[in-house]
Design a protein around this motif. Structure first.
Motif, PDB file in Angstrom:
ATOM      1  N   ILE A 107       0.847  -1.203   0.000  1.00 43.20           N
ATOM      2  CA  ILE A 107       0.000   0.000   0.000  1.00 43.20           C
ATOM      3  C   ILE A 107       0.879   1.248   0.000  1.00 43.20           C
ATOM      4  N   ALA A 108       1.981   1.208   0.756  1.00 45.17           N
ATOM      5  CA  ALA A 108       2.898   2.354   0.843  1.00 45.17           C
ATOM      6  C   ALA A 108       3.716   2.539  -0.428  1.00 45.17           C
ATOM      7  N   GLY A 109       3.905   1.452  -1.190  1.00 50.09           N
ATOM      8  CA  GLY A 109       4.717   1.531  -2.404  1.00 50.09           C
ATOM      9  C   GLY A 109       6.138   1.039  -2.214  1.00 50.09           C
ATOM     10  N   PHE A 110       6.463   0.526  -1.010  1.00 47.31           N
ATOM     11  CA  PHE A 110       7.816  -0.008  -0.771  1.00 47.31           C
ATOM     12  C   PHE A 110       7.999  -1.382  -1.412  1.00 47.31           C
ATOM     13  N   GLU A 111       6.896  -2.088  -1.652  1.00 48.81           N
ATOM     14  CA  GLU A 111       6.905  -3.366  -2.368  1.00 48.81           C
ATOM     15  C   GLU A 111       5.867  -3.293  -3.481  1.00 48.81           C
ATOM     16  N   MET A 112       6.174  -3.958  -4.596  1.00 49.87           N
ATOM     17  CA  MET A 112       5.220  -4.012  -5.700  1.00 49.87           C
ATOM     18  C   MET A 112       4.550  -5.389  -5.726  1.00 49.87           C
ATOM     19  N   PRO A 113       3.232  -5.450  -5.942  1.00 49.71           N
ATOM     20  CA  PRO A 113       2.549  -6.745  -5.982  1.00 49.71           C
ATOM     21  C   PRO A 113       3.049  -7.605  -7.143  1.00 49.71           C
ATOM     22  N   THR A 114       3.079  -8.915  -6.929  1.00 46.60           N
ATOM     23  CA  THR A 114       3.372  -9.845  -8.021  1.00 46.60           C
ATOM     24  C   THR A 114       2.203  -9.861  -8.999  1.00 46.60           C
ATOM     25  N   GLN A 115       1.003  -9.740  -8.464  1.00 45.20           N
ATOM     26  CA  GLN A 115      -0.184  -9.583  -9.309  1.00 45.20           C
ATOM     27  C   GLN A 115      -1.260  -8.833  -8.531  1.00 45.20           C
ATOM     28  N   GLY A 116      -2.246  -8.316  -9.271  1.00 44.15           N
ATOM     29  CA  GLY A 116      -3.328  -7.575  -8.646  1.00 44.15           C
ATOM     30  C   GLY A 116      -3.151  -6.071  -8.796  1.00 44.15           C
ATOM     31  N   SER A 117      -4.109  -5.315  -8.287  1.00 45.34           N
ATOM     32  CA  SER A 117      -4.077  -3.858  -8.439  1.00 45.34           C
ATOM     33  C   SER A 117      -4.440  -3.159  -7.132  1.00 45.34           C
ATOM     34  N   ILE A 118      -3.890  -1.940  -6.979  1.00 48.84           N
ATOM     35  CA  ILE A 118      -4.199  -1.080  -5.833  1.00 48.84           C
ATOM     36  C   ILE A 118      -4.751   0.232  -6.378  1.00 48.84           C
ATOM     37  N   MET A 119      -5.973   0.573  -5.993  1.00 50.23           N
ATOM     38  CA  MET A 119      -6.617   1.796  -6.457  1.00 50.23           C
ATOM     39  C   MET A 119      -6.746   2.775  -5.297  1.00 50.23           C
ATOM     40  N   LEU A 120      -6.382   4.042  -5.543  1.00 49.80           N
ATOM     41  CA  LEU A 120      -6.525   5.099  -4.546  1.00 49.80           C
ATOM     42  C   LEU A 120      -7.420   6.181  -5.122  1.00 49.80           C
ATOM     43  N   ASN A 121      -8.570   6.396  -4.478  1.00 48.26           N
ATOM     44  CA  ASN A 121      -9.558   7.366  -4.982  1.00 48.26           C
ATOM     45  C   ASN A 121      -9.875   7.123  -6.449  1.00 48.26           C
ATOM     46  N   GLY A 122      -9.966   5.846  -6.813  1.00 50.89           N
ATOM     47  CA  GLY A 122     -10.337   5.476  -8.183  1.00 50.89           C
ATOM     48  C   GLY A 122      -9.204   5.451  -9.177  1.00 50.89           C
ATOM     49  N   GLU A 123      -7.986   5.826  -8.757  1.00 52.53           N
ATOM     50  CA  GLU A 123      -6.836   5.827  -9.661  1.00 52.53           C
ATOM     51  C   GLU A 123      -5.887   4.683  -9.320  1.00 52.53           C
ATOM     52  N   ASP A 124      -5.329   4.067 -10.361  1.00 52.51           N
ATOM     53  CA  ASP A 124      -4.427   2.934 -10.178  1.00 52.51           C
ATOM     54  C   ASP A 124      -3.058   3.433  -9.704  1.00 52.51           C
ATOM     55  N   ILE A 125      -2.658   3.020  -8.489  1.00 52.63           N
ATOM     56  CA  ILE A 125      -1.349   3.430  -7.956  1.00 52.63           C
ATOM     57  C   ILE A 125      -0.427   2.225  -7.770  1.00 52.63           C
ATOM     58  N   THR A 126      -0.778   1.096  -8.395  1.00 48.35           N
ATOM     59  CA  THR A 126      -0.061  -0.164  -8.170  1.00 48.35           C
ATOM     60  C   THR A 126       1.446  -0.009  -8.325  1.00 48.35           C
ATOM     61  N   ASN A 127       1.875   0.707  -9.357  1.00 46.69           N
ATOM     62  CA  ASN A 127       3.308   0.840  -9.637  1.00 46.69           C
ATOM     63  C   ASN A 127       3.849   2.239  -9.353  1.00 46.69           C
ATOM     64  N   LEU A 128       3.064   3.039  -8.628  1.00 46.02           N
ATOM     65  CA  LEU A 128       3.494   4.400  -8.306  1.00 46.02           C
ATOM     66  C   LEU A 128       4.527   4.355  -7.174  1.00 46.02           C
ATOM     67  N   PRO A 129       5.624   5.116  -7.257  1.00 45.74           N
ATOM     68  CA  PRO A 129       6.623   5.111  -6.177  1.00 45.74           C
ATOM     69  C   PRO A 129       6.065   5.745  -4.913  1.00 45.74           C
ATOM     70  N   PRO A 130       6.663   5.443  -3.753  1.00 45.16           N
ATOM     71  CA  PRO A 130       6.128   5.922  -2.467  1.00 45.16           C
ATOM     72  C   PRO A 130       5.969   7.435  -2.381  1.00 45.16           C
ATOM     73  N   TYR A 131       6.956   8.181  -2.889  1.00 42.21           N
ATOM     74  CA  TYR A 131       6.922   9.630  -2.707  1.00 42.21           C
ATOM     75  C   TYR A 131       5.800  10.296  -3.501  1.00 42.21           C
ATOM     76  N   LYS A 132       5.192   9.569  -4.446  1.00 40.77           N
ATOM     77  CA  LYS A 132       4.084  10.126  -5.216  1.00 40.77           C
ATOM     78  C   LYS A 132       2.716   9.722  -4.658  1.00 40.77           C
ATOM     79  N   ARG A 133       2.725   8.991  -3.559  1.00 37.40           N
ATOM     80  CA  ARG A 133       1.466   8.562  -2.944  1.00 37.40           C
ATOM     81  C   ARG A 133       1.160   9.452  -1.733  1.00 37.40           C
ATOM     82  N   PRO A 134      -0.102   9.858  -1.553  1.00 34.84           N
ATOM     83  CA  PRO A 134      -0.468  10.693  -0.383  1.00 34.84           C
ATOM     84  C   PRO A 134      -0.623   9.828   0.869  1.00 34.84           C
ATOM     85  N   ILE A 135       0.443   9.070   1.130  1.00 33.51           N
ATOM     86  CA  ILE A 135       0.426   8.079   2.208  1.00 33.51           C
ATOM     87  C   ILE A 135       1.715   8.215   3.007  1.00 33.51           C
TER      88      ILE A 135
END
Length: 503
Positions: A53-81
């Motif tokens: 969720i924080a972006g320190f690890e990337m999922p092997t499969q699946g998706s993470i959506m934040l406010n409807g936007e895909d952040i699965t491969n977004l780096p940590p510093y670009k996440r409001p987390i």
């Protein structure tokens, strides 16, 4: 949970490390402003999920959506987390103020300006005044507004924890992740901080995602609990739902204290355990093996002839508000919480209401029994004596001429009457049609065809069951015996091996 106002959603998330699946098919959505806790034993995948969720690890499969936007491969510093770790990660050479302000001094914000008649977007650093306002606001939330000039080394563990939280919230994240944040604190401080964190959550109004292995912590603080085991979600629900209506024996055992027994459905809403048929409210097929769960506070102690099952009161511990008793019913311990005081060593009985008996589907992978080792180093369980290999209890050990177990350092152990857990695979039990030739005799009470084999249940006189997978056909009510090869009996000690060192 009802969907609505969702801030983050994880869909079919899995994570592998070196071919090992540590999180499997994880599906969850979190509402804005919710306090949600990932709860489970060490190694269950809860921290790995938080790191994805924080972006320190990337999922092997699946998706993470934040406010409807895909952040699965977004780096940590670009996440409001932001994340608060167990070890705080504070800078010892900076005071409280500068620790909290550190990220703000590096942060850039976007401004819309009008220059030469054109509207432009520019990036700039925060002003000293803006940083000061944000830092002081964060310190006020964590009750450290007069500590800004203090050195980190002069603070208590709880104060350092609050500084770490202030540093995380000063950036005004939409989600705050907390990974075992109270793990380094002593018990009293930990309990105080639980209440403080809950209060901070109310003040901030942002989403908290919390990781812990402490079930009391999860029950105290959470709006929603996600119970995990081996990377798989076992149950999602409110603290009340998780405690009162656990989905399986693992959840029941992990959340609070529970009595858990092997049971068998004997009729319509009737279950056999503790050598007694109890009424229940769950409907399962007849003869199905189940897990039976009863909370200690839901069992009532009564005079010897007034309850359902008799036993001997063997233990009493005063817990402040109630006494914790242990009643021995045959070989089974029944843990009971009662506000009345009773004398030990008396025969008493218990009463359990039908709706307090929770029946759960059992996924059979092996037969499990409570047993003990006798003076011949055989294991005794289910009314029989079985040859076993006691050297499996201590690595690199052997049995000497006197029958003592000796470890690689030469220390001797007397295992007589040592309590053990016994486990036998479903395919490792042989059914013999002569009652005299096996280790234990019994009657076949159930035969189920499983597609390529039969699953047979053999019940002894004292209601101990052997579940056997076999390719051979048998008849219900056949009188048979069972035999188990020595190498197929797995035993583990229930208490520490040091208890059995020979003087």
């Amino acid at each position: 949970m009802k969907k609505g106002n969702i801030i983050i959603e994880l869909t079919n998330i899995s994570k592998e490390f070196d071919g090992n699946l540590v999180v499997e098919d994880f599906n969850l959505y979190v509402r804005k402003g919710e306090f949600i806790t990932f709860l489970g034993p060490s190694g269950c995948g809860k921290t790995t999920t938080l790191r994805m969720i924080a972006g320190f690890e990337m999922p092997t499969q699946g998706s993470i959506m934040l406010n409807g936007e895909d952040i699965t491969n977004l780096p940590p510093y670009k996440r409001p987390i932001n994340t608060v770790f167990q070890r705080y990660a504070l800078f010892p050479h900076l005071d409280v103020y500068d620790n909290v302000a550190f990220g703000l001094k590096l942060k850039k914000v976007k401004d819309i300006v009008k220059k030469n008649g054109e509207i432009k977007e520019i990036e700039r650093k925060l002003t000293v005044k803006e940083i000061d306002e944000k830092v002081m606001k964060a310190l006020k939330i964590v009750d450290l507004e007069e500590f800004e000039t203090r050195d980190i080394s002069t603070l208590s563990g709880g104060q350092q924890q609050r500084v770490a939280i202030a540093r995380a919230i000063v950036n005004e994240p939409e989600i705050l992740l907390l990974d075992e944040p109270l793990g380094a604190l002593d018990l009293k401080m930990r309990k105080d901080m639980q209440l403080e964190l809950k209060e901070m959550h109310k003040k901030l109004g942002i989403t908290f995602i919390y990781v812990t292995h402490d079930q009391e912590e999860a029950l105290t603080m959470s709006d929603t609990i996600v119970v995990m085991k081996d990377g798989i979600i076992q149950q999602i629900g409110t603290p009340t739902d998780i405690y009162n209506e656990p989905k399986n024996a693992f959840v029941a055992d992990f959340i609070g204290e529970s009595n858990i027994y092997n049971g068998t459905i004997t009729g319509n809403k009737e279950v056999l355990f503790l050598n007694h048929v109890f009424e229940c409210v769950d409907d399962f097929p007849k003869n199905e093996k189940v897990d039976v769960v009863i909370r200690p506070e839901d069992i009532f102690l009564m005079d010897e002839d007034k309850g359902m099952v008799k036993g001997k009161l063997v233990s009493k511990t005063f817990k402040g508000v109630y006494y914790e008793y242990v009643l021995m019913v045959g070989k089974n311990e029944v843990v009971i919480h009662d506000t009345k005081e009773y004398d030990l060593d008396q025969i008493m009985s218990i009463y359990i209401k039908p709706f307090d008996i929770h029946i759960m589907k059992k996924e059979f992978v092996s037969n499990v029994y409570e047993g003990y080792i006798n003076k011949n180093n055989d294991v005794c369980f289910a009314e029989g004596e079985f040859e076993c290999d006691v050297t499996q209890l201590i690595p690199n050990s052997h049995v000497d001429e006197e029958g003592y177990l000796v470890d690689e350092k030469g220390i001797k152990y007397d295992l007589t009457d040592a309590d053990v857990k016994v486990e036998i695979g479903l395919k490792d039990i042989e059914i013999i049609d002569n009652e005299e030739d096996g280790n234990v005799s019994g009657e076949i009470v159930s035969i189920i065809y499983k597609g390529d084999h039969y699953q047979v249940i053999i019940r002894t006189e004292e209601y101990d069951d052997f579940v056997v997978d076999t390719e051979y056909t048998w008849n219900e009510f056949d009188k048979v015996s069972v035999k188990v090869p020595k190498e197929c009996i797995k035993i583990t000690l229930k208490h520490e091996v040091k208890n059995y060192v020979k003087d």
